[in-house]
Scaffold this active site. Sequence first.
Site, PDB file in Angstrom:
ATOM      1  CG  HIS A  55      -8.805  -6.995 -21.196  1.00  0.00           C
ATOM      2  ND1 HIS A  55      -9.722  -7.778 -21.873  1.00  0.00           N
ATOM      3  CD2 HIS A  55      -7.909  -7.859 -20.645  1.00  0.00           C
ATOM      4  CE1 HIS A  55      -9.386  -9.052 -21.750  1.00  0.00           C
ATOM      5  NE2 HIS A  55      -8.302  -9.132 -21.007  1.00  0.00           N
ATOM      6  CG  HIS A  81      -7.612 -12.312 -16.798  1.00  0.00           C
ATOM      7  ND1 HIS A  81      -8.479 -11.244 -16.755  1.00  0.00           N
ATOM      8  CD2 HIS A  81      -7.122 -12.330 -18.066  1.00  0.00           C
ATOM      9  CE1 HIS A  81      -8.524 -10.654 -17.928  1.00  0.00           C
ATOM     10  NE2 HIS A  81      -7.701 -11.285 -18.750  1.00  0.00           N
ATOM     11  CD  GLU A  85      -0.616 -14.558 -20.789  1.00  0.00           C
ATOM     12  OE1 GLU A  85      -0.785 -14.172 -21.956  1.00  0.00           O
ATOM     13  OE2 GLU A  85      -1.362 -15.384 -20.224  1.00  0.00           O
ATOM     14  CG  ASP A  86       0.002  -9.709 -20.239  1.00  0.00           C
ATOM     15  OD1 ASP A  86       0.758 -10.469 -20.884  1.00  0.00           O
ATOM     16  OD2 ASP A  86      -1.199  -9.573 -20.509  1.00  0.00           O
ATOM     17  CG  ASP A 147      -8.987 -13.168 -21.320  1.00  0.00           C
ATOM     18  OD1 ASP A 147      -8.842 -11.976 -21.632  1.00  0.00           O
ATOM     19  OD2 ASP A 147      -8.147 -14.044 -21.586  1.00  0.00           O
TER      20      ASP A 147
END
Length: 204
Positions: A55, A81, A85-86, A147
């Site tokens: 991705h 990116h 967040e992850d 994204d």
Amino acid sequence: MKTFTGWRTWEQARSDLAVRSLGADDLAVLDRAVEAARGWHGPQQRPTGVPYLEHLLEALEVLVRGAGVTDVDTLAAAVLHDVVEDTDATVSAVEAGFGPVVAELVDWVTMPPAGGQGRQAKRAAKTAYLRRLREAPPEAITVKLADRVSNVQTLDRMPPDFQRRYYAETVTYIMPLIETLEGPAGQWFAEWYGAWRRHFAHLG
């Protein structure tokens, strides 16, 4: 509608980037960004079951082969990116490794955690995040658009309910971001998302 799925490994991407005359110093920055992303994301996979790195490379491919972006900070931010967040990465860790510009771009595209529990709280947090993107600098918007290209270019592989929901979100919140961009990149994203919207018009 053009899709961006050619760079499955960093070796493939790096070879193409070198052909496109990306300098040795910039390639070295991206080498480090990919290694950092690999370390932070670890064994994570996308909902389709592919390694998470694919991705990130798709987003990078969108920027380079699609929108014609060459700014290395923007490209590094695309690779990184999702790390805040992850994963357990922090904005401070990104800044320590890649400088304040990359860290700021990653921070802009990172959705903050929901302020409460449950689906409604998560939905409200996401809506606030998407609306706030209108205030982001052009480079951060460019990363977000790339994204989302990666996420929606094969939208038909996802469950029907998700397809409709994600299509609506993209049309409502993501596509209007293109209006804030100027120059060739903005024009390219406008054309790509226009073709994508026509391709998936049955979801509207």
